[in-house]
Motif scaffolding. Structure first.
Motif, PDB file in Angstrom:
ATOM      1  N   GLY A 417       0.606  -1.351  -0.140  1.00 44.02           N
ATOM      2  CA  GLY A 417      -0.105  -0.038   0.176  1.00 44.02           C
ATOM      3  C   GLY A 417       1.090   1.582  -0.032  1.00 44.02           C
ATOM      4  O   GLY A 417       0.127   2.348  -1.077  1.00 44.02           O
ATOM      5  N   ALA A 418       2.368   1.527   0.689  1.00 45.55           N
ATOM      6  CA  ALA A 418       2.286   1.766   0.779  1.00 45.55           C
ATOM      7  C   ALA A 418       3.395   3.050  -0.389  1.00 45.55           C
ATOM      8  O   ALA A 418       3.297   4.054  -1.008  1.00 45.55           O
ATOM      9  CB  ALA A 418       3.757   2.246   2.185  1.00 45.55           C
ATOM     10  N   GLU A 419       3.655   1.640  -1.205  1.00 43.89           N
ATOM     11  CA  GLU A 419       4.775   1.689  -2.427  1.00 43.89           C
ATOM     12  C   GLU A 419       3.580   1.914  -3.140  1.00 43.89           C
ATOM     13  O   GLU A 419       4.624   3.455  -4.637  1.00 43.89           O
ATOM     14  CB  GLU A 419       5.020   0.570  -3.181  1.00 43.89           C
ATOM     15  CG  GLU A 419       6.205   0.355  -4.438  1.00 43.89           C
ATOM     16  CD  GLU A 419       6.508  -1.075  -4.372  1.00 43.89           C
ATOM     17  OE1 GLU A 419       7.061  -0.606  -5.801  1.00 43.89           O
ATOM     18  OE2 GLU A 419       6.335  -1.189  -4.153  1.00 43.89           O
ATOM     19  N   ARG A 420       2.213   2.034  -3.267  1.00 44.67           N
ATOM     20  CA  ARG A 420       1.610   1.812  -4.258  1.00 44.67           C
ATOM     21  C   ARG A 420       0.733   3.582  -3.682  1.00 44.67           C
ATOM     22  O   ARG A 420       0.348   4.173  -5.355  1.00 44.67           O
ATOM     23  CB  ARG A 420      -0.012   1.228  -4.339  1.00 44.67           C
ATOM     24  CG  ARG A 420      -1.238   1.279  -5.599  1.00 44.67           C
ATOM     25  CD  ARG A 420      -2.148   0.332  -5.070  1.00 44.67           C
ATOM     26  NE  ARG A 420      -3.389   0.113  -6.222  1.00 44.67           N
ATOM     27  CZ  ARG A 420      -3.433  -0.781  -7.104  1.00 44.67           C
ATOM     28  NH1 ARG A 420      -2.317  -1.239  -7.295  1.00 44.67           N
ATOM     29  NH2 ARG A 420      -4.307   0.152  -7.943  1.00 44.67           N
ATOM     30  N   PHE A 421       0.860   4.101  -3.118  1.00 46.59           N
ATOM     31  CA  PHE A 421       0.419   5.359  -2.513  1.00 46.59           C
ATOM     32  C   PHE A 421       1.787   6.302  -3.098  1.00 46.59           C
ATOM     33  O   PHE A 421       1.738   7.739  -3.754  1.00 46.59           O
ATOM     34  CB  PHE A 421      -0.339   4.973  -1.242  1.00 46.59           C
ATOM     35  CG  PHE A 421      -0.845   6.518  -0.624  1.00 46.59           C
ATOM     36  CD1 PHE A 421      -2.266   7.426  -1.438  1.00 46.59           C
ATOM     37  CD2 PHE A 421       0.157   7.679  -0.600  1.00 46.59           C
ATOM     38  CE1 PHE A 421      -2.798   8.243  -1.084  1.00 46.59           C
ATOM     39  CE2 PHE A 421      -0.529   8.521   0.285  1.00 46.59           C
ATOM     40  CZ  PHE A 421      -1.957   9.600  -0.429  1.00 46.59           C
ATOM     41  N   GLY A 422       2.659   5.909  -2.725  1.00 42.96           N
ATOM     42  CA  GLY A 422       4.169   7.301  -3.203  1.00 42.96           C
ATOM     43  C   GLY A 422       4.153   7.540  -1.344  1.00 42.96           C
ATOM     44  O   GLY A 422       4.355   8.883  -1.830  1.00 42.96           O
ATOM     45  N   TRP A 423       3.986   7.118  -0.658  1.00 41.29           N
ATOM     46  CA  TRP A 423       5.068   6.804   1.081  1.00 41.29           C
ATOM     47  C   TRP A 423       5.748   7.388   1.056  1.00 41.29           C
ATOM     48  O   TRP A 423       6.159   8.986   1.836  1.00 41.29           O
ATOM     49  CB  TRP A 423       3.847   6.144   1.386  1.00 41.29           C
ATOM     50  CG  TRP A 423       4.757   6.350   3.365  1.00 41.29           C
ATOM     51  CD1 TRP A 423       5.367   5.995   3.639  1.00 41.29           C
ATOM     52  CD2 TRP A 423       3.195   7.231   4.075  1.00 41.29           C
ATOM     53  NE1 TRP A 423       5.355   6.724   5.536  1.00 41.29           N
ATOM     54  CE2 TRP A 423       4.043   7.108   5.483  1.00 41.29           C
ATOM     55  CE3 TRP A 423       2.018   7.371   3.577  1.00 41.29           C
ATOM     56  CZ2 TRP A 423       3.605   7.344   6.243  1.00 41.29           C
ATOM     57  CZ3 TRP A 423       1.949   8.468   4.897  1.00 41.29           C
ATOM     58  CH2 TRP A 423       2.265   8.250   5.729  1.00 41.29           C
ATOM     59  N   ALA A 424       6.718   7.289  -0.100  1.00 39.19           N
ATOM     60  CA  ALA A 424       7.763   8.255   0.017  1.00 39.19           C
ATOM     61  C   ALA A 424       7.694   9.121   0.795  1.00 39.19           C
ATOM     62  O   ALA A 424       9.178  10.347   0.586  1.00 39.19           O
ATOM     63  CB  ALA A 424       8.657   6.932  -0.957  1.00 39.19           C
TER      64      ALA A 424
END
Length: 737
Positions: A417-424
């Motif tokens: 989910g973090a990768e898909r959302f662009g959490w970085a």
């Protein structure tokens, strides 16, 4: 049609289903985004809801409601009401004062006082020839009262509550863990009372025929509803039939029988004609149950590495006097995160307000977001990324019981989910600005317990090779017609257009009903078992074992032989009956569904307005039976979470407890412009412990983390923490100074 030849299959889930049945089927219609069979009826306005069909000679009822929060009704201006145009009867305390034309000569039976527990409580029913006449007469009612509202309990206290022993738990020494923690959080958070606000208000139409009662109503669990209504009327459940083919939203608000069904049934019996009662939207708010408000204390103790040594979750909620239900706020807290020192506390205040009851994801919907706010505060204190903090604290087993998880996909949901959302790209708190707008990102874990309920279904396989699914399961907008059709079609190798599903009639096999995110898995499993009972008989007619036979496109295939189902049936009608019951797998492992939710917001420094720019979620919830209906459920659940975070709040007048915002003009649910595009991803998932289909619930999981993600995003945007839901503009402006 020939008399059906019946075959049965009953399964108790004592062991996990190691073989995945649907991996062996060939029709290819399950887990496909098929349209709803009843979709055209709904969009053309021809699907008949509870108040859409009135038998001839139907009369209409309207409730007289108490204007006080506590006291007694000792009398009523009955004679005046009887004389009003069209009035047929006045009913109070399950006794009816007939109109003189009905043969009672205007005499009133003696009336005892009716006790009042909340403002808006129905205390009498006026029945008239038309809806307008009933409404006008009821609004002219003047109850005689003994008012004790000055002694009513109208606000949740922190120092006057019950503490049920069965709802408390403790392990280790949390106080010591808090003292020794490198990083700790100890905060109190508040959530308001909320209302279900289903599109279709509560309604019932009742009539009697040869001593048997039939009710068309808007209800979610017909097996239970029949028993409740029979109990209220003092008759056998065998004499009650409920029809609910379409339900315009429930969210838990229609789990149980409400006043309108009981009132319509009593009036119809006494008048000898059908009676319809449809609640005005304001009546729905005032006279049906709500979600309890809550105060929640969260304590988190972590070491220097951010690993939890202790977690405490205590909740104060309200309930009505004498009611056993209270919002299970801490339901997911015992197993979501690790920590050897733990305190779970549940405290109940008795208030003179409408009874609280189940509302979408009872417990987790308001408990999980609060825990997630505290986890974000801990991440900030420890200098850790919020996702990383959660990853470090995923337990290997249920830390409260030591039971293994049937599956735990929280880590996968968080990472993907973090990768898909662009959490970085998440900014530092208060660091990103676009003109007057502060921009922030937030996230939250989502978790919801998973359960299986007893459920039954039948499939009738007709001589022409078509099938009919029958169960009293309801469709409250969730897609029951679609998925049960798909399950039967896949298991029997039939195109979906050759399967008809009949629901919402309590005379059909009793299902789990719709609620608790167990409906699809429970009722669907019973449909699968009914189909497997039929498959066994078809295989016998083919002269082979069931696992040697393939059913596809209405044909049975075994070895080098192919026979069309009509040929195989040879004029017979077969009936398969399936029943599922929970068993040991509900006790030996911890079952749950998992997700991670992410939000991006813009907060105006001028108006305090919060604009939701992006909302995304990744879920793991077993086999997805229909991606289209599942996605719709997630969208609905996440919009529910938007309301919880930003707008929804039942307001009671502290003087008498009456609802202040009792319609959709003042009770603010999210509108189109409040909802951004929602991105949803499902992880491939199976859980053999859950049920034979390896499916789990989805409709309630989706709202469990949304509010937490949004409020954490507001904190990231503004650099200010908000601990009271909903986060309205006045609170934002106050925080920004």
């Amino acid at each position: 049609m020939s008399e059906p030849i019946t075959f049965k299959r009953h399964l108790r889930m004592n062991t996990p289903e190691k073989a995945d049945f649907f991996d062996q089927t060939a029709q290819g219609v399950l887990s496909q985004p098929l349209d709803r069979p009843e979709g055209k009826l709904k969009v053309t306005g021809t699907a008949s809801y509870a108040d859409d069909v009135h038998p001839p000679e139907t009369a209409y009822g309207w409730f007289v409601r108490a204007p006080i929060a506590k006291g007694w009704v000792t009398g009523l201006n009955t004679a005046e009401l009887r004389a009003m145009p069209g009035v047929l009867a006045v009913i109070r305390d399950d006794r009816m004062i007939m109109h003189p034309a009905q043969g009672q000569q205007g005499k009133s039976p003696p009336q005892g006082p009716s006790e009042v527990f909340y403002a808006g409580q129905p205390v009498a029913l006026v029945v008239a020839e038309t809806f307008e006449q009933a409404r006008d007469a009821a609004q002219a009612a003047r109850p005689e009262l003994i008012d004790r509202s000055d002694k009513a309990a109208l606000k949740l206290p922190l120092d006057d509550y019950e503490t049920p022993k069965s709802k408390q738990a403790a392990q280790g020494d949390l106080d010591k863990a808090m003292t020794e923690a490198a990083f700790a959080v100890d905060q109190v958070y508040e959530t308001p009372s909320m209302s279900h606000s289903a599109m279709e208000p509560h309604a019932a139409v009742a009539w009697w025929d040869d001593g048997k009662l039939t009710v068309r109503g808007s209800y979610q669990m017909l097996k239970t509803n029949v028993a409740e209504l029979a109990d209220a009327l003092g008759i056998s459940a065998r004499k009650v039939r409920i029809l609910a083919p379409y339900v315009g939203g429930g969210f838990g608000g229609k789990l149980g029988i409400s006043h309108e069904a009981v009132g319509a049934a009593i009036a119809a019996q006494r008048l000898g004609r059908p009676v319809a009662i449809a609640l005005h939207r304001r009546n729905v708010y005032e006279a049906t149950h709500r979600r309890s408000e809550s105060r929640q204390r969260i304590r988190l103790a972590a070491g220097a590495d951010g690993r939890l040594a202790g977690i405490g979750h205590e909740a104060w909620v309200s309930s009505m006097f004498g009611d056993s239900f209270s919002e299970p706020v801490t339901q997911a807290s015992p197993f979501t995160y690790a920590g050897e020192n733990r305190v779970i506390g549940h405290h109940v205040a008795r208030l003179n307000l409408t009874a609280p009851g189940s509302m979408r994801a009872p417990g987790e919907a308001i408990g999980v977001p609060i825990v997630e706010l505290a986890m974000d505060e801990l991440a900030q204190a420890a200098g850790l990324d919020p996702v990383e903090l959660r990853l470090r604290n995923i337990p290997d087993e249920d830390p409260s019981t030591g039971k293994p998880f049937s599956s735990n996909r929280l880590e996968d949901c968080l990472r993907q989910g973090a990768e898909r959302f662009g959490w970085a790209d998440r900014p530092e708190p208060g660091a990103r600005r676009e003109g007057e707008w502060l921009i922030g990102m937030g996230m939250a874990s989502a978790v919801r317990v998973n359960t299986l309920e007893p459920s039954e279904a039948a499939i009738i396989l007709l001589p022409d090779g078509t099938a009919r699914v029958e169960t009293d399961m309801t469709d409250i907008g969730t897609g029951s017609y679609a998925i049960l059709t798909q399950i039967a079609a896949e298991a029997l190798g039939l195109p979906v257009e050759r399967v008809t599903t009949v629901l919402g009639d309590s005379d059909l096999p009793p299902s789990s009903g719709s609620g608790g995110s167990f409906g699809a898995a429970s009722s669907g499993s019973s449909v699968l078992l009914a189909a497997q009972a039929l498959r066994a008989q078809l295989a016998e007619r083919m002269g082979c074992d069931a696992d040697e036979m393939t059913l596809k496109d209405g044909q049975a295939i075994a070895g080098n032989r192919t026979r069309a189902l009509p040929d195989l049936l040879a004029g017979d009608t077969l009936r398969g009956e399936g029943a599922i019951d929970p068993g040991a797998t509900s006790q030996t492992v911890r079952q749950a569904t998992w997700g991670a939710q992410f939000a991006e917001v813009a907060v105006s420094t001028v108006t305090g307005e919060v604009q939701l720019r992006r909302l995304a979620a990744t879920f793991a919830c077993g086999r997805i039976l229909n991606p289209k209906t599942a996605r719709s459920q997630c969208i609905g659940g996440m919009i529910f979470g938007i309301g919880s975070a930003l707008t929804e709040h039942v307001a009671h007048d502290p003087r008498d407890g009456h609802f202040v915002n009792r319609d959709l003009a003042e009770y603010h649910v999210p509108a189109n412009l409040d909802v951004p595009k929602i991105d949803i991803a499902f992880l491939p998932d199976r859980d053999a412990h859950a049920n034979p289909m390896q499916a789990k619930g989805i409709g309630e999981l989706a709202c469990c983390g949304t509010a937490g993600a949004i409020v954490n995003a507001i904190a990231n945007a503004t650099g200010k923490r908000f601990r009271e839901f909903p986060v309205t503009l006045d609170k934002v402006l106050a925080a920004l100074g």
